[in-house]
Design a protein around this motif. Structure first.
Motif, short mmCIF file in Angstrom:
data_model
loop_
_atom_site.label_atom_id
_atom_site.label_comp_id
_atom_site.label_asym_id
_atom_site.label_seq_id
_atom_site.Cartn_x
_atom_site.Cartn_y
_atom_site.Cartn_z
N GLY B 77 0.83 -1.20 0.00
CA GLY B 77 0.00 0.00 0.00
C GLY B 77 0.86 1.24 0.00
N ARG B 78 1.94 1.18 0.77
CA ARG B 78 2.83 2.33 0.83
C ARG B 78 3.59 2.52 -0.48
N GLN B 79 3.98 1.40 -1.07
CA GLN B 79 4.70 1.49 -2.35
C GLN B 79 3.81 2.08 -3.43
N PRO B 91 0.72 9.08 -8.05
CA PRO B 91 2.04 9.65 -8.38
C PRO B 91 3.06 9.27 -7.32
N GLY B 92 4.23 8.88 -7.77
CA GLY B 92 5.26 8.46 -6.83
C GLY B 92 5.20 6.99 -6.53
N GLY B 93 4.17 6.34 -7.05
CA GLY B 93 4.01 4.91 -6.79
C GLY B 93 5.11 4.10 -7.45
N ASP B 94 5.67 3.17 -6.70
CA ASP B 94 6.76 2.34 -7.20
C ASP B 94 6.59 0.96 -6.56
N VAL B 95 6.07 0.03 -7.32
CA VAL B 95 5.63 -1.23 -6.73
C VAL B 95 6.50 -2.39 -7.20
N GLU B 173 6.06 1.63 -12.09
CA GLU B 173 5.88 2.91 -11.42
C GLU B 173 4.63 3.59 -11.95
N HIS B 174 4.20 4.58 -11.21
CA HIS B 174 3.08 5.41 -11.68
C HIS B 174 3.65 6.41 -12.67
N ASP B 175 2.89 6.73 -13.72
CA ASP B 175 3.43 7.64 -14.73
C ASP B 175 3.50 9.08 -14.26
N ASN B 176 3.07 9.33 -13.01
CA ASN B 176 3.16 10.65 -12.39
C ASN B 176 2.32 11.73 -13.06
N GLU B 177 1.51 11.37 -14.02
CA GLU B 177 0.63 12.37 -14.66
C GLU B 177 -0.82 12.01 -14.39
N GLU B 216 -6.95 -9.17 -7.34
CA GLU B 216 -7.88 -8.06 -7.50
C GLU B 216 -7.16 -6.74 -7.28
N ASN B 217 -6.23 -6.77 -6.32
CA ASN B 217 -5.53 -5.53 -5.97
C ASN B 217 -4.21 -5.89 -5.31
N ILE B 218 -3.11 -5.48 -5.93
CA ILE B 218 -1.83 -5.81 -5.30
C ILE B 218 -1.26 -4.65 -4.51
N THR B 219 -1.98 -3.54 -4.43
CA THR B 219 -1.54 -2.44 -3.55
C THR B 219 -2.67 -2.06 -2.61
N PRO B 220 -3.13 -3.00 -1.78
CA PRO B 220 -4.37 -2.73 -1.02
C PRO B 220 -4.18 -1.90 0.25
N GLY B 221 -2.99 -1.94 0.85
CA GLY B 221 -2.87 -1.34 2.18
C GLY B 221 -3.50 -2.29 3.18
N ALA B 222 -3.12 -2.16 4.45
CA ALA B 222 -3.55 -3.14 5.44
C ALA B 222 -5.08 -3.19 5.58
N LEU B 223 -5.69 -2.03 5.78
CA LEU B 223 -7.15 -2.01 5.95
C LEU B 223 -7.86 -2.35 4.65
#
Lengths: 366, 457
Positions: B77-79, B91-95, B173-177, B216-223
């Motif tokens: 989630g943080r990544q 933006p800033g996402g880097d997984v 990564e996120h394309d930041n746009e 379904e979602n690989i960046t879910p965050g804990a909650l």
């Protein structure tokens, strides 16, 4: 002077009841009267109402859906009232045990009653799905039927052996001795686990249990299976509420009565039969009355089933009324709805009256 | 003599043993009942965080309650979205995500086809809700292979086989746009001969005999990982015109209705209860009789006229209708009984001093009635919050004007057909929160008060 005070009190009284009276008269008395009038009219909520005599009542009698609804309502009311009254009493007896943590148990026992019928119905609908947990549980029981039977026999045997052995030493040992019970329970558990380890008494089902609980037209006894599912939901939520009434009743029975009975050598069952039950008569009266009133107007569960069950296997009188007043995609038949509503009201009054005259009376029979 | 003593001691011990056993058995019974009553609720609560509450067989241990996955979900989630709790992809996402496949050494390990698909999750309105897709905002999508050590597996025939494995590192990564996106699905297609043995998060679904693994979602965050169904209730039931969450509107409507009902109940029940308990006026008996009758007659008998009255004063489809339509006879009765238990001398002294009836009532009686007032407040709130019938009759449109129980019905209609029970159960549980809080805070007023509970129905 006195007269003046009387006068003031009268005016004050009227002023105080005015707000409630407005509500009572508009939303109850006037409404009841209007229902009576509509039951002799033909009306669809929008165009002018026209008189049509007793045509609505005649139509009701020839409507098979109404007969069905009436039968369901009556059977549902009797079944649920009976079951929930017995269970509420048992639950209250359990909650009334003087043990540490009594408050905790009462809170937990009461818990199912606080939830909304909507949330509760959805939870139960999930349980009752074809692939749901209930069917899975039934499947498990079916698979382990042999083991469960062995379990019971084993328990009985161990208990009897202990009883015979104990009898030699102490005259007062009974078959249901609590210490023996505990030991038998433990030994049975160990024995059962060992048997289960060898796979004895367990069989493979050729196919999983898949009873359709909701979307079905099958009937069991007087009620469709769908309504039996509603019976379960309904009991689950009402029993804890009624338990509180019984608890209050139990607490008002003086301990001295039980102490005297104990001295006379009355068994626990006799105490229940000759002290608790007669003393609880007034409470039972209230519980049964509330039960009849509550069950006859059971509506939420039926409506929440929605398209998950066919109309014929879920309809009750209360729902029949609503269904005629707001038929999905049809013209409202207010006349029919009103006539059915009055039948429902009359039924409630009659059932309460019958209950009054048939034994479950208001007085204690000391 | 000593023999007799020993005999008595033994008997005493036997009696003690029985007493202790019977206490233990009693606790056993009480706990069993508690398990049945609470169990159903807890069972459903557990199911409400599952991907599929109808799975067969029902698993008591599943990925959402595994703390290891909470940690991973937190990290991912943080990544992805800089939000460890609710995740996302912005933006800033880097997984970085890992998948490991293994196969017998006799077959080649092939690169699986890994991609971030462009698809909306869920059923019902989901397709209309999710308009941005992670797939459209990816940058630097890379898959690299690292071969791992061989290992031995004993197959079904009991023969040891040599297997090899490899790990694929997926990073992007996120394309930041582009905009912030709520979830990043992942999809991996591999030949049948190789098996997915490990991945950073376990796949949500395995299809085609294990060839296709999808997340379904690989960046879910804990909650977001544990309470995904709960989030879906908010996200997926929206008013398509305004874009507002329907569940939130229903919740607000129900709160408004409940507070309104409580206020009105307090006003009507205290005044009428006081008059019926203390003041003599013509019509007293008739009023009391009507009140008792009104408690017996089902609401279905009076609802048609009430519907028309509300329609005539143009309050249909507003919460006001539901607030005013109820006749609070039960609460009047409770207040009457309470006021009758108050000693008369107190108010008589006040009346003697020349205070009017209203002043006496307001200044002296009401402040003394706190327990009874709390009781009817709880009853009224719970009754209004759980009420299904009046909101169903009086509020038909728009969907956002519904009260919560009717909203739940519409959720069930929308998702029950598709068998998507996760969302329905999650909605049902969230709808109970206010009443649960009320129950916890005012427990003793509810459980210790037979009058209140008795006349609830």
């Amino acid at each position: 002077m006195n007269h003046k005070i009387k006068q003031q009190e009268r005016i004050a009284g009227w002023l105080f009841v005015t707000p409630f009276c407005v509500s009572l008269f508009v939303f109850f008395v006037y409404a009841l009267g209007r229902t009576l009038v509509y039951s002799f009219q033909s009306f669809d909520l929008f165009s002018e109402a026209t008189w049509n005599g007793i045509a609505n009542y005649v139509a009701l009698l020839s409507d098979p859906l109404f007969a069905l609804a009436l039968r369901h309502s009556l059977a549902f009311s009797i079944v649920v009232t009976t079951l929930q009254t017995m269970l509420a009493l048992l639950l209250a007896l359990a909650a009334n045990k003087k043990v540490r943590g009594q408050g905790f148990f009462r809170t937990v026992f009461y818990f199912p009653s606080i939830l909304s019928s909507a949330a509760m119905t959805l939870i139960f609908m999930w349980l009752f799905q074809r692939r749901g947990v209930l069917n899975q549980g039934l499947g498990w029981i079916n698979e382990h039927m042999g083991l469960l039977l062995i379990c019971v026999v084993l328990f009985m045997a161990i208990q009897t052996v202990q009883f015979l052995m104990g009898r030699r030493r102490y005259q007062w040992v009974r078959w249901g001795d609590p210490f023996h019970f505990l030991v038998s329970l433990l030994l049975t558990a160990v024995g059962t686990l060992i048997l289960a380890g060898y796979g004895i008494g367990v069989r493979e089902l050729s196919e999983p249990v898949a009873i359709t609980w909701l979307n079905t037209r099958e009937t069991w006894g007087p009620l469709p299976r769908t309504i039996w599912a509603i019976v379960a939901m309904n009991i689950f939520t009402t029993v804890p509420t009624l338990m509180l009434l019984y608890l209050a009743g139990l607490q008002s029975i003086p301990d001295s009565l039980y102490e005297a009975a104990e001295l006379e050598g009355a068994s626990k069952f006799q105490q229940l039969r000759y002290i608790t039950w007669p003393r609880l008569m007034p409470v039972s009266f209230t519980v049964v009355t509330l039960g009849i009133i509550g069950t006859l107007q059971m509506f939420d569960q039926v409506a929440l089933l929605g398209d998950a069950a066919p109309l014929e296997s879920k309809i009750t009188l209360a729902y029949f009324t609503y269904h005629n007043a707001f038929p999905p995609g049809g013209t409202p038949r207010i006349g029919m709805a009103s006539a059915a509503a009055l039948v429902l009201a009359a039924l409630t009054l009659v059932m309460v009256l019958i209950q009054r005259s048939v034994g479950v009376g208001e007085k204690t029979n000391d | 003599m000593t023999e007799l003593n020993a005999e008595m001691k033994r008997e005493l011990a036997a009696v003690r043993r029985r007493q202790a056993s019977s206490v233990i058995l009693m606790y056993g019974v009480l706990l069993s009942i508690a398990t049945v009553l609470m169990g159903t609720f807890l069972f459903a609560l557990m199911a409400s965080i599952k991907k599929d509450p109808l799975e067969q067989p029902f698993q008591f241990w599943f990925e959402q309650i595994n703390p290891v996955n909470w940690g991973t979900a937190w990290k991912l989630g943080r990544q992805g979205g800089q939000d460890a709790w609710w995740g996302g992809f912005g933006p800033g996402g880097d997984v970085t995500f890992y998948l490991s496949y293994a196969a017998p050494t006799t077959v080649e390990l092939e690169d699986p086809q890994i991609e971030v698909p462009r698809r909306a999750p869920g059923t019902g309105m989901a397709a209309a809700v999710y308009r941005d897709f992670a797939a459209d905002h990816l940058a630097n999508f890379q898959v690299t292979r690292e071969d791992g050590p061989n290992f031995e597996v004993t197959n079904e025939l009991g023969v040891a086989e040599e297997w090899h494995q490899a790990r694929w590192r997926v990073s992007f990564e996120h394309d930041n746009e582009g905009p912030w996106v709520e979830r990043v699905p992942l999809y991996s297609l591999a030949p049948l001969t190789q098996v997915l043995v490990d991945s950073t998060l376990p796949p949500t679904q395995l299809e085609r005999r294990g060839r296709v693994a999808s997340w379904e979602n690989i960046t879910p965050g804990a909650l977001g990982y544990v309470f995904n169904n709960y989030r879906r209730v908010f996200k997926e039931s929206i008013d398509l015109n305004t874009g507002e969450s329907l569940f939130v509107s229903w919740f607000k409507n129900s709160l408004f209705i409940s507070f309104g009902r409580v206020a009105l109940t307090l006003l009507l029940a205290t005044t009428a209860g006081y008059a019926l308990a203390r003041l003599t006026f013509p019509g007293h008996r008739a009023l009391f009789f009507l009140l008792l009758i009104s408690m017996m007659i089902p609401v279905q008998v009076t609802f048609i006229s009430n519907y028309l009255v509300i329609r005539d004063i143009n309050l249909l489809n507003t919460p006001w209708a539901v607030i005013m339509v109820l006749v609070v006879s039960a609460q009047v009765l409770i207040m009457k009984q309470f006021f009758e238990s108050v000693p008369r001398e107190i108010e008589e002294a006040a009346l003697m001093d020349g205070a009017g009836y209203f002043t006496t009532f307001y200044r002296i009686i009401l402040p003394m009635s706190k327990p009874a007032l709390i009781t009817i407040t709880i009853m009224a709130f719970q009754g209004a919050w759980n009420d299904f019938f009046w909101p169903l009759v009086l509020i038909n449109s728009p969907t956002s004007a519904f009260a919560l129980p009717v909203g739940l019905l519409s959720l069930r209609n929308a998702y029950g057909g598709a068998g998507d029970w996760s969302l329905i159960l999650a909605g049902a549980f969230m709808s109970t929160v206010p009443v649960l809080i009320l129950f916890m805070v005012f427990q003793r007023y509810i459980v210790d008060n037979p009058i209140a509970s008795g006349s609830k129905e």
